[in-house]
Design a protein around this motif. Structure first.
Motif, mmCIF file in Angstrom:
data_model
loop_
_atom_site.group_PDB
_atom_site.id
_atom_site.type_symbol
_atom_site.label_atom_id
_atom_site.label_comp_id
_atom_site.label_asym_id
_atom_site.label_seq_id
_atom_site.Cartn_x
_atom_site.Cartn_y
_atom_site.Cartn_z
ATOM 1 N N ILE A 5 -47.801 -52.184 -101.151
ATOM 2 C CA ILE A 5 -48.365 -52.409 -99.824
ATOM 3 C C ILE A 5 -47.805 -51.326 -98.912
ATOM 4 C CG2 ILE A 5 -48.551 -54.002 -97.877
ATOM 5 C CD1 ILE A 5 -48.040 -56.294 -99.891
ATOM 6 N N THR A 6 -48.659 -50.376 -98.530
ATOM 7 C CA THR A 6 -48.186 -49.222 -97.755
ATOM 8 C C THR A 6 -48.435 -49.354 -96.258
ATOM 9 O OG1 THR A 6 -50.282 -48.081 -98.180
ATOM 10 C CG2 THR A 6 -48.469 -47.672 -99.723
ATOM 11 N N ALA A 7 -49.274 -50.277 -95.859
ATOM 12 C CA ALA A 7 -49.514 -50.521 -94.431
ATOM 13 C C ALA A 7 -50.090 -51.913 -94.270
ATOM 14 C CB ALA A 7 -50.475 -49.479 -93.851
ATOM 15 N N VAL A 8 -49.747 -52.545 -93.175
ATOM 16 C CA VAL A 8 -50.286 -53.884 -92.885
ATOM 17 C C VAL A 8 -50.446 -54.012 -91.380
ATOM 18 C CG1 VAL A 8 -47.992 -54.942 -92.812
ATOM 19 C CG2 VAL A 8 -49.991 -56.362 -93.278
ATOM 20 N N ALA A 9 -51.505 -54.667 -90.966
ATOM 21 C CA ALA A 9 -51.762 -54.823 -89.532
ATOM 22 C C ALA A 9 -52.513 -56.120 -89.285
ATOM 23 C CB ALA A 9 -52.573 -53.640 -89.004
ATOM 24 N N LEU A 74 -55.151 -48.521 -91.502
ATOM 25 C CA LEU A 74 -55.463 -47.164 -91.971
ATOM 26 C C LEU A 74 -54.795 -46.120 -91.087
ATOM 27 C CD1 LEU A 74 -59.243 -47.641 -92.831
ATOM 28 C CD2 LEU A 74 -57.399 -47.205 -94.468
ATOM 29 N N ALA A 75 -54.802 -46.346 -89.767
ATOM 30 C CA ALA A 75 -54.177 -45.390 -88.850
ATOM 31 C C ALA A 75 -52.681 -45.280 -89.094
ATOM 32 C CB ALA A 75 -54.449 -45.820 -87.409
ATOM 33 N N ARG A 76 -52.049 -46.394 -89.414
ATOM 34 C CA ARG A 76 -50.602 -46.360 -89.663
ATOM 35 C C ARG A 76 -50.268 -45.569 -90.917
ATOM 36 N NH1 ARG A 76 -49.583 -52.680 -87.852
ATOM 37 N NH2 ARG A 76 -49.808 -52.244 -85.608
ATOM 38 N N ARG A 77 -51.210 -45.515 -91.829
ATOM 39 C CA ARG A 77 -51.012 -44.757 -93.064
ATOM 40 C C ARG A 77 -51.572 -43.347 -92.938
ATOM 41 N NH1 ARG A 77 -47.720 -43.829 -97.124
ATOM 42 N NH2 ARG A 77 -48.758 -43.535 -99.146
ATOM 43 N N GLY A 78 -52.301 -43.077 -91.852
ATOM 44 C CA GLY A 78 -52.936 -41.775 -91.692
ATOM 45 C C GLY A 78 -54.068 -41.586 -92.678
ATOM 46 N N ALA A 79 -54.755 -42.662 -93.016
ATOM 47 C CA ALA A 79 -55.820 -42.624 -94.022
ATOM 48 C C ALA A 79 -57.173 -42.857 -93.362
ATOM 49 C CB ALA A 79 -55.581 -43.678 -95.097
ATOM 50 N N GLU A 80 -58.212 -42.320 -93.980
ATOM 51 C CA GLU A 80 -59.576 -42.485 -93.503
ATOM 52 C C GLU A 80 -60.319 -43.498 -94.380
ATOM 53 O OE1 GLU A 80 -60.881 -41.185 -90.802
ATOM 54 O OE2 GLU A 80 -59.021 -40.098 -90.337
ATOM 55 N N PRO A 81 -61.301 -44.200 -93.826
ATOM 56 C CA PRO A 81 -62.095 -45.149 -94.623
ATOM 57 C C PRO A 81 -62.730 -44.507 -95.852
ATOM 58 C CG PRO A 81 -62.523 -45.476 -92.293
ATOM 59 C CD PRO A 81 -61.682 -44.237 -92.396
#
Length: 337
Positions: A5-9, A74-81
């Motif tokens: 689990i790399t990001a949670v919101a 996604l923003a916390r991980r710097g990832a795009e959909p």
């Protein structure tokens, strides 16, 4: 390969409704009913420990709550959909019976990956994590978004004729709208390292939302939550602590080895009974219930997101997720962040 689990919101609607307002709403709506019922003042907060809950706007849907949380994760991980391999919508709520709400979430989010729904009452999100873990460990996916959007405010009975009907609808007065999301990615170490699930399906009648299925496809009277809170608690307790005791035994851990133990929260009194029964130290809990109500399957990720925000856990820490759901379902997941 492990699933980490790399990001949670979480996302909670801005509008909040106090328990006193809920009681007043029931009294006002019931005034026109034959023998209209007026709840005893403060009964909801006294019985549940819930001061307020979140209610989404009339124009919002369960998918909107999931999308808002997903964008944050996604923003916390710097990832795009576009980088997602799979999107799982694990929720007790849904926008429509068909198609899967995951399609609506993906369309709003701008994701083009495969999607599907998972539904198992308040354990829906936890089961979504279970599936993401399995698919990543078997090499089928590398980056999975598990999200939920809970909209129980749309299924609350406000017009009550008597005390018996108020008691039957009482579970609905504890519920809160909310969304949550977790990004789960392939990693060489850490991540989810234990998971187990159990069911006591003979107790499925204890708590239901009957409308919309083949039993009651169109009857408005079956579009409200119905249940017996005491029988539901007894059913959970009858299921025993074996699944949780076994988890600790098999991993050689104690609850003290976890920075946070997230437990699905229905009422404050029952949370304390469960905590004491399982032997979980009080300082490991993240108690969100009083100010946020029972957010159904969003409860566990909300607690985890809250703990991360408050600095109660961080990368490398162990966390435990303890799931309880109507049906009856039990679940436990241990992970290293």
């Amino acid at each position: 390969m492990r699933a980490r689990i790399t990001a949670v919101a979480a996302h909670l609607p801005e509008r909040t409704v106090a328990s006193a307002e809920v009681e007043a709403h029931v009294a006002a709506a019931s005034a026109t009913a034959t023998g209209g019922y007026r709840p005893h003042p403060t009964i909801i907060e006294r019985m549940t420990g819930i001061r307020s809950r979140h209610v989404m706007d009339d124009g919002e849907q369960a998918s909107d709550l999931a999308v808002a949380a997903a964008r944050r994760a996604l923003a916390r991980r710097g990832a795009e959909p576009a980088a997602l391999d799979l999107l799982i919508f694990g929720s007790a709520s849904q926008d429509l019976v068909e198609p899967a709400t995951a399609h609506i979430v993906a369309a709003k989010l701008g994701a083009t990956c495969p999607v599907f729904d998972v539904k198992n009452a308040c354990n829906s999100f936890l089961n979504g994590l279970q599936i993401a873990d399995a698919l990543i460990r078997t090499g089928q996916h590398e980056r999975v978004l598990v999200c939920t959007g809970e909209s129980p405010s749309r299924a609350i009975r406000w017009k009550v004729r008597d005390r018996a009907q108020f008691a039957d609808a009482f579970a609905g007065y504890t519920l809160s709208d909310g969304g949550a999301a977790a990004l789960v990615e392939a990693a060489p170490d850490g991540g989810i390292f234990y998971r187990d699930f159990a069911a006591v399906s003979s107790a499925w009648r204890v708590g239901t939302l009957p409308g919309g299925g083949s039993m009651h496809p169109r009857d408005p009277e079956h579009t409200y939550f119905s249940g017996d809170g005491r029988r539901l608690k007894d059913a959970f307790l009858a299921g025993g602590t074996e699944i949780f005791d076994t988890a600790l035994t098999k991993t050689g851990l104690t609850w003290d080895d976890f920075a946070v133990v997230a437990v699905h929260q229905v009422t404050v009194p029952y949370l304390e009974v469960l905590r004491a029964t399982l032997g979980i130290p009080a300082d490991r809990l993240v108690v969100t219930l009083p100010d946020h109500g029972n957010v159904a399957s969003a409860s566990l990720p909300l607690q985890l997101a809250t703990a991360l925000r408050e600095g109660r856990c961080r990368a490398g820490d162990r966390v435990a997720l303890v799931g309880l759901a109507g049906g009856i379902s039990l679940g436990v997941v241990f992970a290293e962040l």
